[in-house]
Scaffold this active site. Structure first.
Site, PDB file in Angstrom:
ATOM      1  N   LYS A   1     -26.893 -42.981  43.156  1.00  0.00           N
ATOM      2  CA  LYS A   1     -27.229 -44.379  43.418  1.00  0.00           C
ATOM      3  C   LYS A   1     -28.067 -44.906  42.257  1.00  0.00           C
ATOM      4  O   LYS A   1     -29.047 -44.255  41.842  1.00  0.00           O
ATOM      5  CB  LYS A   1     -28.036 -44.515  44.720  1.00  0.00           C
ATOM      6  CG  LYS A   1     -27.345 -43.970  45.939  1.00  0.00           C
ATOM      7  CD  LYS A   1     -26.045 -44.691  46.293  1.00  0.00           C
ATOM      8  CE  LYS A   1     -26.242 -46.083  46.822  1.00  0.00           C
ATOM      9  NZ  LYS A   1     -26.464 -46.222  48.243  1.00  0.00           N
TER      10      LYS A   1
ATOM     11  N   GLU B   1       4.821 -72.019  39.777  1.00  0.00           N
ATOM     12  CA  GLU B   1       6.113 -71.498  40.276  1.00  0.00           C
ATOM     13  C   GLU B   1       5.887 -70.738  41.574  1.00  0.00           C
ATOM     14  O   GLU B   1       6.574 -70.919  42.568  1.00  0.00           O
ATOM     15  CB  GLU B   1       6.708 -70.565  39.204  1.00  0.00           C
ATOM     16  CG  GLU B   1       7.831 -69.643  39.652  1.00  0.00           C
ATOM     17  CD  GLU B   1       9.182 -70.336  39.668  1.00  0.00           C
ATOM     18  OE1 GLU B   1       9.190 -71.505  39.271  1.00  0.00           O
ATOM     19  OE2 GLU B   1      10.172 -69.744  40.094  1.00  0.00           O
TER      20      GLU B   1
ATOM     21  N   LYS C   1     -16.701 -36.440  42.632  1.00  0.00           N
ATOM     22  CA  LYS C   1     -15.925 -35.630  43.574  1.00  0.00           C
ATOM     23  C   LYS C   1     -15.341 -34.415  42.861  1.00  0.00           C
ATOM     24  O   LYS C   1     -14.869 -34.541  41.720  1.00  0.00           O
ATOM     25  CB  LYS C   1     -14.739 -36.434  44.138  1.00  0.00           C
ATOM     26  CG  LYS C   1     -15.141 -37.692  44.865  1.00  0.00           C
ATOM     27  CD  LYS C   1     -13.917 -38.527  45.264  1.00  0.00           C
ATOM     28  CE  LYS C   1     -14.386 -39.780  45.939  1.00  0.00           C
ATOM     29  NZ  LYS C   1     -13.272 -40.694  46.278  1.00  0.00           N
TER      30      LYS C   1
ATOM     31  N   ASP D   1       3.376 -71.094  43.729  1.00  0.00           N
ATOM     32  CA  ASP D   1       2.996 -72.033  44.803  1.00  0.00           C
ATOM     33  C   ASP D   1       4.209 -72.785  45.340  1.00  0.00           C
ATOM     34  O   ASP D   1       4.352 -72.968  46.554  1.00  0.00           O
ATOM     35  CB  ASP D   1       1.943 -73.032  44.275  1.00  0.00           C
ATOM     36  CG  ASP D   1       0.628 -72.331  43.919  1.00  0.00           C
ATOM     37  OD1 ASP D   1      -0.165 -72.884  43.155  1.00  0.00           O
ATOM     38  OD2 ASP D   1       0.437 -71.184  44.413  1.00  0.00           O
TER      39      ASP D   1
ATOM     40  N   LYS E   1     -18.778 -46.738  42.388  1.00  0.00           N
ATOM     41  CA  LYS E   1     -19.022 -46.964  43.825  1.00  0.00           C
ATOM     42  C   LYS E   1     -19.154 -48.480  44.024  1.00  0.00           C
ATOM     43  O   LYS E   1     -20.170 -49.067  43.697  1.00  0.00           O
ATOM     44  CB  LYS E   1     -20.287 -46.233  44.268  1.00  0.00           C
ATOM     45  CG  LYS E   1     -20.476 -46.246  45.785  1.00  0.00           C
ATOM     46  CD  LYS E   1     -21.610 -45.321  46.208  1.00  0.00           C
ATOM     47  CE  LYS E   1     -21.776 -45.286  47.714  1.00  0.00           C
ATOM     48  NZ  LYS E   1     -22.036 -46.624  48.310  1.00  0.00           N
TER      49      LYS E   1
ATOM     50  N   GLU F   1     -16.032 -41.784  39.954  1.00  0.00           N
ATOM     51  CA  GLU F   1     -15.478 -43.088  40.354  1.00  0.00           C
ATOM     52  C   GLU F   1     -16.609 -44.098  40.561  1.00  0.00           C
ATOM     53  O   GLU F   1     -17.686 -43.727  41.046  1.00  0.00           O
ATOM     54  CB  GLU F   1     -14.701 -42.950  41.677  1.00  0.00           C
ATOM     55  CG  GLU F   1     -13.542 -41.976  41.604  1.00  0.00           C
ATOM     56  CD  GLU F   1     -12.872 -41.751  42.958  1.00  0.00           C
ATOM     57  OE1 GLU F   1     -13.114 -42.535  43.905  1.00  0.00           O
ATOM     58  OE2 GLU F   1     -12.104 -40.768  43.076  1.00  0.00           O
TER      59      GLU F   1
ATOM     60  N   LEU G   1     -21.524 -40.580  52.283  1.00  0.00           N
ATOM     61  CA  LEU G   1     -21.712 -39.652  51.169  1.00  0.00           C
ATOM     62  C   LEU G   1     -23.180 -39.259  51.072  1.00  0.00           C
ATOM     63  O   LEU G   1     -24.072 -40.086  51.289  1.00  0.00           O
ATOM     64  CB  LEU G   1     -21.299 -40.334  49.854  1.00  0.00           C
ATOM     65  CG  LEU G   1     -19.807 -40.636  49.702  1.00  0.00           C
ATOM     66  CD1 LEU G   1     -19.585 -41.530  48.509  1.00  0.00           C
ATOM     67  CD2 LEU G   1     -19.014 -39.347  49.569  1.00  0.00           C
TER      68      LEU G   1
HETATM   69  C1  LIG Z   1     -14.465 -39.228  50.021  1.00  0.00           C
HETATM   70  O1  LIG Z   1     -15.321 -40.170  50.677  1.00  0.00           O
HETATM   71  C2  LIG Z   1     -15.684 -41.278  49.982  1.00  0.00           C
HETATM   72  N1  LIG Z   1     -15.192 -41.542  48.753  1.00  0.00           N
HETATM   73  C3  LIG Z   1     -15.585 -42.666  48.103  1.00  0.00           C
HETATM   74  N2  LIG Z   1     -15.105 -42.943  46.854  1.00  0.00           N
HETATM   75  C4  LIG Z   1     -15.477 -44.067  46.220  1.00  0.00           C
HETATM   76  N3  LIG Z   1     -14.989 -44.306  44.989  1.00  0.00           N
HETATM   77  N4  LIG Z   1     -16.342 -44.953  46.783  1.00  0.00           N
HETATM   78  C5  LIG Z   1     -16.856 -44.720  48.012  1.00  0.00           C
HETATM   79  N5  LIG Z   1     -17.703 -45.616  48.542  1.00  0.00           N
HETATM   80  C6  LIG Z   1     -16.487 -43.570  48.725  1.00  0.00           C
HETATM   81  N6  LIG Z   1     -16.980 -43.306  49.982  1.00  0.00           N
HETATM   82  C7  LIG Z   1     -16.588 -42.185  50.615  1.00  0.00           C
HETATM   83  C8  LIG Z   1     -17.107 -41.876  51.995  1.00  0.00           C
END
Ligand SMILES: COc1nc2nc(N)nc(N)c2nc1C
Length: 307
Positions: free
Chosen positions: A304, A31, A280, A33, A109, A107, A79
């Site tokens: 990391k 639909e 964060k 498409d 990455k 969060e 970061l």
């Molecule tokens: C506030 O700055 C950032 N926040 C981020 N947040 C996520 N989830 N992933 C990133 N790669 C990231 N990179 C930066 C510079």
């Protein structure tokens, strides 16, 4: 006729949102498409009703001869990294020595390409790569082909959002299978494939690469009633953006470490590559109080995964 074309454009943009952002389509692909083909024909007949916010831009077509450089209004920072529990606890101590008790948002990455999206009066007007953090490349035409990027917002707001464009693992496998059949060089990993796709001067090629995006920060929060990162992400959801749902708000570095342990084990189950976890400080005023070093926020760190 204008009414018919405008309502088709809105209808198909909504279908894109349901499929690519909510992952909850309400109509079958056939639909979608059929309607898209109908709109392409109508816009060819009545080009005065074509626009940069029409879903027909998703298929690309414009061929640039080069990318124009564009200066970021505010630098796209990098970061600081943490590679083990000791470094995470050192980060937490620095934060709490300065700001007292804090909540964190964890969060994923995403291993993709950092991009900045600019909206003016609710319309997507410019997209750029991070570049060197101060100056990037204008890749708006390619980013318009990413169906998860809204071409218009539900509110006529003006701001800049940043996130990570990426290629899902299943798209990466399919792309390399196709390249094997054509005897073309293979991409090493989804990140390189996403970067290569967004650097195509012919946006039709980018359109075929099934890229997606997760947005993770808003610049100049004015107008956005968000006091924390968690609320800002929810505000992005409400405006029609795709954010990563695996985020978690926690009250201590121990819970951060639990979250990291969980994804160290389970990241293979995700349909996209992640190369770490971003932690964060949740409260936005506390973020400003902690401030930045010359390169990175003091209120965030990227854990990391071991390579
Ligand atoms: C506030 O700055 C950032 N926040 C981020 N947040 C996520 N989830 N992933 C990133 N790669 C990231 N990179 C930066 C510079």
């Amino acid at each position: 006729m204008e009414e018919k074309i405008k309502s088709l454009q809105e209808r198909l943009n909504r279908y894109n949102y349901e499929y690519h952002v909510l992952d909850a389509p309400t109509v079958p692909d056939s639909e979608f498409d059929k309607l898209l083909r109908e709109l392409i024909e109508l816009e060819a007949e009545y080009p005065e009703y074509k626009s940069d916010t029409s879903p027909t831009v998703r298929v690309g077509g414009e061929i640039l001869d080069r990318f124009v450089k564009v200066a970021h209004d505010t630098p796209m920072l990098s970061l600081g990294n943490a590679f083990n529990e000791e470094e995470l606890r050192a980060f937490d101590k620095r934060v709490r020595d300065n700001a007292g008790e804090v909540e964190y948002v964890c969060e994923l990455k995403i291993d993709g390409l950092a991009v900045s999206l600019k909206y003016v009066d609710g319309v997507f007007v410019q997209g750029a790569t991070r570049g060197d953090g101060t100056v990037g490349e204008n890749i708006t035409t390619n980013l318009r082909t990413i169906r998860a990027i809204p071409l218009t917002l539900k509110e006529p707001m003006s701001f800049e959002v940043r996130g990570e464009a990426y290629m899902p693992k299943h798209s990466f496998q399919r792309l390399n299978e196709a390249r094997t059949e054509k005897g073309e060089a293979l991409f090493q990993n989804p990140r390189n494939a996403a970067a290569g796709s967004l650097r195509q001067l012919n946006s039709r090629l980018a359109a075929e690469r099934h890229l997606s995006i997760f947005l993770y920060s808003v610049n100049n929060f004015t107008g956005l009633d968000a006091g924390t990162q968690d609320e800002a992400l929810r505000a992005l959801d409400d405006l029609g953006f795709k954010t990563n749902k695996e985020r978690r708000k926690v009250g201590s570095i121990d819970e951060v470490i639990d979250y990291i342990d969980h994804w160290t084990t389970h990241r293979a189950e995700l349909d996209y590559d992640i190369d770490g976890i971003v932690i964060k400080v949740n409260d936005l005023e506390t973020q400003e109080q902690l401030g930045y070093t010359v390169r990175s926020p003091r209120w965030a760190v990227a854990y990391k995964f071991p390579a």
